[in-house]
Design an enzyme around this catalytic site. Structure first.
Site, PDB file in Angstrom:
ATOM      1  N   ALA A 125       5.350  27.277  -7.937  1.00 33.72           N
ATOM      2  CA  ALA A 125       4.769  27.186  -6.751  1.00 33.72           C
ATOM      3  C   ALA A 125       5.568  27.013  -5.362  1.00 33.72           C
ATOM      4  O   ALA A 125       5.344  25.757  -4.507  1.00 33.72           O
ATOM      5  CB  ALA A 125       3.497  26.071  -6.869  1.00 33.72           C
ATOM      6  N   LEU A 126       6.538  27.805  -5.444  1.00 30.44           N
ATOM      7  CA  LEU A 126       7.675  27.605  -4.143  1.00 30.44           C
ATOM      8  C   LEU A 126       7.092  27.650  -2.892  1.00 30.44           C
ATOM      9  O   LEU A 126       6.111  28.424  -2.412  1.00 30.44           O
ATOM     10  CB  LEU A 126       8.919  28.558  -4.651  1.00 30.44           C
ATOM     11  CG  LEU A 126       9.616  28.517  -5.791  1.00 30.44           C
ATOM     12  CD1 LEU A 126      10.622  29.441  -5.981  1.00 30.44           C
ATOM     13  CD2 LEU A 126      10.120  27.020  -6.238  1.00 30.44           C
ATOM     14  N   GLY A 141      10.125  24.174   1.529  1.00 32.01           N
ATOM     15  CA  GLY A 141      10.902  23.177   1.006  1.00 32.01           C
ATOM     16  C   GLY A 141      11.890  23.520   0.036  1.00 32.01           C
ATOM     17  O   GLY A 141      13.201  23.289   0.351  1.00 32.01           O
ATOM     18  N   HIS A 142      11.439  24.198  -0.952  1.00 37.03           N
ATOM     19  CA  HIS A 142      12.357  24.832  -1.910  1.00 37.03           C
ATOM     20  C   HIS A 142      13.251  25.715  -1.469  1.00 37.03           C
ATOM     21  O   HIS A 142      14.462  25.888  -1.866  1.00 37.03           O
ATOM     22  CB  HIS A 142      11.482  25.477  -3.223  1.00 37.03           C
ATOM     23  CG  HIS A 142      10.561  24.459  -3.907  1.00 37.03           C
ATOM     24  ND1 HIS A 142       9.283  24.521  -3.633  1.00 37.03           N
ATOM     25  CD2 HIS A 142      10.682  23.298  -4.751  1.00 37.03           C
ATOM     26  CE1 HIS A 142       8.703  23.686  -4.606  1.00 37.03           C
ATOM     27  NE2 HIS A 142       9.575  23.101  -5.211  1.00 37.03           N
ATOM     28  N   GLU A 191      14.411  15.043  -0.286  1.00 40.46           N
ATOM     29  CA  GLU A 191      14.272  13.579   0.084  1.00 40.46           C
ATOM     30  C   GLU A 191      12.596  13.287  -0.023  1.00 40.46           C
ATOM     31  O   GLU A 191      12.483  11.985   0.074  1.00 40.46           O
ATOM     32  CB  GLU A 191      14.762  13.197   1.325  1.00 40.46           C
ATOM     33  CG  GLU A 191      16.317  13.242   1.001  1.00 40.46           C
ATOM     34  CD  GLU A 191      16.942  12.992   2.620  1.00 40.46           C
ATOM     35  OE1 GLU A 191      16.226  12.749   3.577  1.00 40.46           O
ATOM     36  OE2 GLU A 191      18.304  12.876   2.677  1.00 40.46           O
ATOM     37  N   ASP A 197      10.888  13.381  -2.505  1.00 45.21           N
ATOM     38  CA  ASP A 197      10.781  12.482  -3.977  1.00 45.21           C
ATOM     39  C   ASP A 197      12.032  11.554  -3.760  1.00 45.21           C
ATOM     40  O   ASP A 197      13.111  11.738  -4.659  1.00 45.21           O
ATOM     41  CB  ASP A 197      10.873  13.281  -4.966  1.00 45.21           C
ATOM     42  CG  ASP A 197       9.750  14.068  -5.280  1.00 45.21           C
ATOM     43  OD1 ASP A 197       8.674  13.659  -5.287  1.00 45.21           O
ATOM     44  OD2 ASP A 197       9.871  15.345  -4.986  1.00 45.21           O
TER      45      ASP A 197
HETATM   46  O1  PAF Z   1      10.958  17.587  -8.255  1.00 52.18           O
HETATM   47  C1  PAF Z   1      10.553  18.135  -9.113  1.00 52.18           C
HETATM   48  O2  PAF Z   1      10.133  19.423  -8.810  1.00 52.18           O
HETATM   49  C2  PAF Z   1      10.603  17.824 -10.696  1.00 52.18           C
HETATM   50  O3  PAF Z   1      10.237  16.489 -10.830  1.00 52.18           O
HETATM   51  C3  PAF Z   1      11.848  18.245 -11.186  1.00 52.18           C
HETATM   52  C4  PAF Z   1      12.955  17.519 -10.409  1.00 52.18           C
HETATM   53  C5  PAF Z   1      12.056  19.760 -11.117  1.00 52.18           C
HETATM   54  C6  PAF Z   1      11.908  17.742 -12.597  1.00 52.18           C
HETATM   55  O4  PAF Z   1      10.772  18.488 -13.299  1.00 52.18           O
END
Ligand code: PAF
Length: 280
Positions: free
Chosen positions: A29-30, A33-34, A147, A149
């Site tokens: 579900a990009l 941010g990704h 960041e 997370d």
């Molecule tokens: O941040 C995320 O999307 C997930 O915690 C990760 C690092 C892909 C691990 O499943």
């Protein structure tokens, strides 16, 4: 864009090529941010593996796992501008969990003891298990994490050091919507009313960062709750923690570095955010 389902295929592909590999682990579900991680990774590596795997062991509730958004086709479309460099990796459970689908147990000390670690028991063991498997299988030179997370990011740095995996962990700033809401795949689950209310989270953190309530955490906590809960949102936690050990504090000391850490429910959807405080 090359697509592989197993790390064996990825290793075979790179066997005769001495190329640098960057890794961007995702659960799909990009969003932008990704994409910012993918863009940075493409600038710094010959090839970039984008993994899309919704890791069951890091979810505390079945319903959260089942409702996690997923759209492989639109993920690929978003990555299209980088298709020459990207390897799209969509493993199944067996590729990352050769035995039972269960977390290993880790000790990250204070890094995972509070905030997400406290409110989502077992979550970080799940994340660490899958990240360790990804690092071992792909053997990237660098890996990219956002960041938003922040606690996860510190945990992964610690994991990488503990297991001597020698991956350079690259942290990337939070990408926000125009109205300040931190980008998250979970934003797709918000109703129009919740989506409209959600920017109050970041707006209130910014206000608190300017206000002179700054040294008293319980006053800040009350202010945050009052502002955020005027809307259809419910605060799960508000913490101020020192950046080094991620231990929450009740008073701020001069010249130390701190971050706000918050988790807020919009209905069943859980949103988190964090910003660094200007020094007092
Ligand atoms: O941040 C995320 O999307 C997930 O915690 C990760 C690092 C892909 C691990 O499943």
């Amino acid at each position: 864009m090359l697509t592989f389902k197993t790390s064996k295929e990825i290793r075979a592909y790179f066997k005769s090529r001495s190329k640098s590999i960057g890794l961007v682990p995702t659960m799909g579900a990009l969003h932008s941010g990704h994409l910012s991680l993918a863009k940075k990774a493409c600038a710094e590596n010959d090839y970039v593996v984008i993994s899309v795997y919704v890791n069951p062991t890091q979810f505390n509730h079945k319903i959260d796992l089942e409702s996690y958004p997923s759209n492989i086709n639109s993920d690929k479309v978003l990555l299209d501008p980088y298709s020459d460099q990207i390897i799209f990796y969509t493993p199944d459970h067996k590729d990352l969990y050769p035995g039972k689908i269960q977390s290993k147990s880790y000790n990250f000390g204070s890094i995972t003891a509070h905030m997400e670690g406290l409110f989502r028991p077992g979550h970080f063991d799940g994340v660490a298990t899958v990240v360790e498997a990804l690092f071992k299988n792909i053997q990237p030179k660098k890996a990219y994490f956002g960041e938003k997370d922040f606690q996860q990011l510190q945990m992964i740095k610690n994991l990488n050091a503990q297991k001597k995996m020698n991956v350079t962990i690259v942290s990337c700033p939070i990408v926000r919507e125009n109205d300040g809401l931190a980008m998250s795949s979970r934003n797709l689950l918000l109703s129009p009313e919740q989506r409209k209310a959600a920017p109050v989270i970041y707006a209130t953190l910014q206000t608190l960062n300017k206000k002179n309530l700054k040294s008293d955490v319980s006053l800040m906590n009350r202010f945050f709750k009052k502002q955020v809960e005027q809307h259809c949102l419910k605060v799960e936690y508000f913490f101020v923690a020192s950046i080094n050990d991620l231990i929450p504090v009740s008073k701020l000391e001069l010249n130390k570095k701190y971050r706000f850490f918050v988790a807020v429910f919009a209905g069943k959807t859980r949103l988190i955010d964090t910003i660094e405080l200007d020094r007092i």
